[in-house]
Design a protein around this motif. Sequence first.
Motif, PDB file in Angstrom:
ATOM      1  N   SER A  81       0.837  -1.201   0.000  1.00  0.00           N
ATOM      2  CA  SER A  81       0.000   0.000   0.000  1.00  0.00           C
ATOM      3  C   SER A  81       0.869   1.248   0.000  1.00  0.00           C
ATOM      4  O   SER A  81       1.864   1.343   0.726  1.00  0.00           O
ATOM      5  N   MET A  82       0.490   2.224  -0.854  1.00  0.00           N
ATOM      6  CA  MET A  82       1.240   3.472  -0.956  1.00  0.00           C
ATOM      7  C   MET A  82       0.421   4.644  -0.421  1.00  0.00           C
ATOM      8  O   MET A  82       0.863   5.399   0.430  1.00  0.00           O
ATOM      9  N   ARG A  83      -0.792   4.809  -0.955  1.00  0.00           N
ATOM     10  CA  ARG A  83      -1.643   5.923  -0.519  1.00  0.00           C
ATOM     11  C   ARG A  83      -3.061   5.669  -0.998  1.00  0.00           C
ATOM     12  O   ARG A  83      -3.294   4.838  -1.859  1.00  0.00           O
ATOM     13  N   SER A  84      -4.010   6.418  -0.434  1.00  0.00           N
ATOM     14  CA  SER A  84      -5.387   6.326  -0.921  1.00  0.00           C
ATOM     15  C   SER A  84      -5.439   6.909  -2.326  1.00  0.00           C
ATOM     16  O   SER A  84      -4.679   7.819  -2.660  1.00  0.00           O
ATOM     17  N   LYS A  85      -6.327   6.378  -3.162  1.00  0.00           N
ATOM     18  CA  LYS A  85      -6.399   6.778  -4.567  1.00  0.00           C
ATOM     19  C   LYS A  85      -7.133   8.108  -4.706  1.00  0.00           C
ATOM     20  O   LYS A  85      -8.226   8.289  -4.189  1.00  0.00           O
ATOM     21  N   GLU A  86      -6.508   9.034  -5.462  1.00  0.00           N
ATOM     22  CA  GLU A  86      -7.117  10.334  -5.685  1.00  0.00           C
ATOM     23  C   GLU A  86      -8.225  10.241  -6.729  1.00  0.00           C
ATOM     24  O   GLU A  86      -8.215   9.395  -7.619  1.00  0.00           O
ATOM     25  N   GLU A  87      -9.200  11.129  -6.613  1.00  0.00           N
ATOM     26  CA  GLU A  87     -10.218  11.321  -7.639  1.00  0.00           C
ATOM     27  C   GLU A  87      -9.873  12.582  -8.425  1.00  0.00           C
ATOM     28  O   GLU A  87      -9.014  13.371  -8.013  1.00  0.00           O
ATOM     29  N   ALA A  88     -10.544  12.772  -9.576  1.00  0.00           N
ATOM     30  CA  ALA A  88     -10.239  13.939 -10.415  1.00  0.00           C
ATOM     31  C   ALA A  88     -10.409  15.247  -9.644  1.00  0.00           C
ATOM     32  O   ALA A  88      -9.626  16.191  -9.804  1.00  0.00           O
ATOM     33  N   ALA A  89     -11.422  15.297  -8.764  1.00  0.00           N
ATOM     34  CA  ALA A  89     -11.685  16.529  -8.025  1.00  0.00           C
ATOM     35  C   ALA A  89     -10.525  16.889  -7.097  1.00  0.00           C
ATOM     36  O   ALA A  89     -10.288  18.069  -6.806  1.00  0.00           O
ATOM     37  N   ASP A  90      -9.774  15.868  -6.642  1.00  0.00           N
ATOM     38  CA  ASP A  90      -8.663  16.130  -5.733  1.00  0.00           C
ATOM     39  C   ASP A  90      -7.549  16.908  -6.415  1.00  0.00           C
ATOM     40  O   ASP A  90      -6.745  17.571  -5.742  1.00  0.00           O
ATOM     41  N   TYR A  91      -7.464  16.820  -7.731  1.00  0.00           N
ATOM     42  CA  TYR A  91      -6.412  17.518  -8.462  1.00  0.00           C
ATOM     43  C   TYR A  91      -6.791  18.955  -8.806  1.00  0.00           C
ATOM     44  O   TYR A  91      -5.965  19.702  -9.327  1.00  0.00           O
ATOM     45  N   ARG A  92      -8.033  19.324  -8.579  1.00  0.00           N
ATOM     46  CA  ARG A  92      -8.502  20.706  -8.820  1.00  0.00           C
ATOM     47  C   ARG A  92      -8.078  21.210 -10.200  1.00  0.00           C
ATOM     48  O   ARG A  92      -7.436  22.256 -10.342  1.00  0.00           O
ATOM     49  N   TYR A  93      -8.438  20.454 -11.232  1.00  0.00           N
ATOM     50  CA  TYR A  93      -8.119  20.849 -12.609  1.00  0.00           C
ATOM     51  C   TYR A  93      -8.727  22.210 -12.932  1.00  0.00           C
ATOM     52  O   TYR A  93      -9.867  22.504 -12.547  1.00  0.00           O
ATOM     53  N   PHE A  94      -7.992  23.042 -13.634  1.00  0.00           N
ATOM     54  CA  PHE A  94      -8.588  24.222 -14.266  1.00  0.00           C
ATOM     55  C   PHE A  94      -7.764  24.579 -15.492  1.00  0.00           C
ATOM     56  O   PHE A  94      -6.596  24.180 -15.602  1.00  0.00           O
ATOM     57  N   PRO A  95      -8.326  25.291 -16.458  1.00  0.00           N
ATOM     58  CA  PRO A  95      -7.625  25.579 -17.721  1.00  0.00           C
ATOM     59  C   PRO A  95      -6.286  26.268 -17.490  1.00  0.00           C
ATOM     60  O   PRO A  95      -6.185  27.191 -16.675  1.00  0.00           O
ATOM     61  N   GLU A  96      -5.260  25.801 -18.208  1.00  0.00           N
ATOM     62  CA  GLU A  96      -3.939  26.414 -18.129  1.00  0.00           C
ATOM     63  C   GLU A  96      -4.019  27.835 -18.698  1.00  0.00           C
ATOM     64  O   GLU A  96      -4.262  28.018 -19.901  1.00  0.00           O
ATOM     65  N   PRO A  97      -3.820  28.857 -17.870  1.00  0.00           N
ATOM     66  CA  PRO A  97      -4.009  30.238 -18.342  1.00  0.00           C
ATOM     67  C   PRO A  97      -2.918  30.734 -19.291  1.00  0.00           C
ATOM     68  O   PRO A  97      -3.127  31.722 -19.992  1.00  0.00           O
ATOM     69  N   ASP A  98      -1.767  30.068 -19.312  1.00  0.00           N
ATOM     70  CA  ASP A  98      -0.654  30.528 -20.153  1.00  0.00           C
ATOM     71  C   ASP A  98      -0.628  29.868 -21.523  1.00  0.00           C
ATOM     72  O   ASP A  98       0.285  30.121 -22.316  1.00  0.00           O
ATOM     73  N   LEU A  99      -1.606  28.993 -21.812  1.00  0.00           N
ATOM     74  CA  LEU A  99      -1.690  28.349 -23.130  1.00  0.00           C
ATOM     75  C   LEU A  99      -3.117  28.475 -23.658  1.00  0.00           C
ATOM     76  O   LEU A  99      -4.068  28.067 -22.984  1.00  0.00           O
ATOM     77  N   VAL A 100      -3.262  29.033 -24.844  1.00  0.00           N
ATOM     78  CA  VAL A 100      -4.592  29.177 -25.432  1.00  0.00           C
ATOM     79  C   VAL A 100      -5.071  27.819 -25.935  1.00  0.00           C
ATOM     80  O   VAL A 100      -4.275  26.914 -26.170  1.00  0.00           O
ATOM     81  N   PRO A 101      -6.396  27.613 -26.105  1.00  0.00           N
ATOM     82  CA  PRO A 101      -6.879  26.382 -26.748  1.00  0.00           C
ATOM     83  C   PRO A 101      -6.331  26.272 -28.174  1.00  0.00           C
ATOM     84  O   PRO A 101      -6.121  27.286 -28.854  1.00  0.00           O
ATOM     85  N   PHE A 102      -6.091  25.052 -28.615  1.00  0.00           N
ATOM     86  CA  PHE A 102      -5.509  24.805 -29.930  1.00  0.00           C
ATOM     87  C   PHE A 102      -6.573  24.249 -30.864  1.00  0.00           C
ATOM     88  O   PHE A 102      -7.198  23.221 -30.568  1.00  0.00           O
TER      89      PHE A 102
END
Length: 333
Positions: free
Chosen positions: A260-281
């Motif tokens: 065992s290493m650690r409890s498994k993270e969910e997507a919400a735990d990473y607090r994703y948000f758009p990278e502000p320094d790169l425009v959509p391609f």
Amino acid sequence: MMNYELVIGLEVHLQLSTKTKLFCGCSTKFGAPPNSQTCPVCLGLPGALPVLNEQAFEWGIRVASALDCEVAPVMKFDRKQYFYPDLPKNFQISQYDQPLSHHGHLDITVGEQTKRIGITRVHMEEDAGKLLHDTGGAVSFVDFNRTGVPLLEIVSEPDMRSSDEAYQYLTELKAILQYLDVSTCNMEEGSLRCDTNVSLRAPGASALGSKVEVKNLNSFRAVKLAVEYEATRQAAMLDRGERIVQETRLWNAKKEITDSMRSKEEAADYRYFPEPDLVPFVIEPAVIQRAKAALPELPAQRRTRFQERFELSAYDAEVIAQDRGLADLFEEA
């Protein structure tokens, strides 16, 4: 195991063989002195701005096309936030809700049965650094040379039902990637890494069981052994009436067990948000068509041609076509 169905999904991280990193001009050469291939961009210093590596972008489309993925008309990058010593920015530039591609597949053959494994997505992201632990356990060192190296993450659907299927999926995927000539696929150098998700459920059930992610797998044989160990461990727990905890475990190659290493993270735990320094391609259809037109003859196609043209057996065709260099030598001879 008779009382359970084994469910396996694989996450493969492929290090692309570009000369420079994903968002800066630092070299990606393997084996350089620690922290000698860094700059303000890959170290995340204030005011440094990323610029996308065009070669990595084109190779990403090439891999996605070879896996019959649907390349997105618009992709964007996101910040995946977590705190670890090998991540100098305290976030990783990755992709979340608008990845490079999605909904592909890869056909494998186990025994005489052909099975289609779904590809959930192929997306781009930057690599983290490398931690080096002192054998005494008192000190750890960080080498940031690998930070920012371009990765493709190839995520499968949970469609595999045995360790043999997982092994064959990886074998076929590696052959395709080597034919595309976008990576060395050298697991010892970390250019091909695999995380394995394993769960059990009642036969015929549609809902998935609690999954366990196994990391630190440095060979296809290790993946096979880890799947078999986890299946046995989880089955024994369920037989005792215990609950499977969703967690991340490490493969211990010496003992051939998982720890065992650690409890498994969910997507919400990473607090994703758009990278502000790169425009959509915006990915123009012409770019996708060029990538598809440039695809080489892939291993499955070559095996079929070898059987038809040279009257090889299915086994001989598979052995020869599995390695591009060997297949080229065979044809020249």
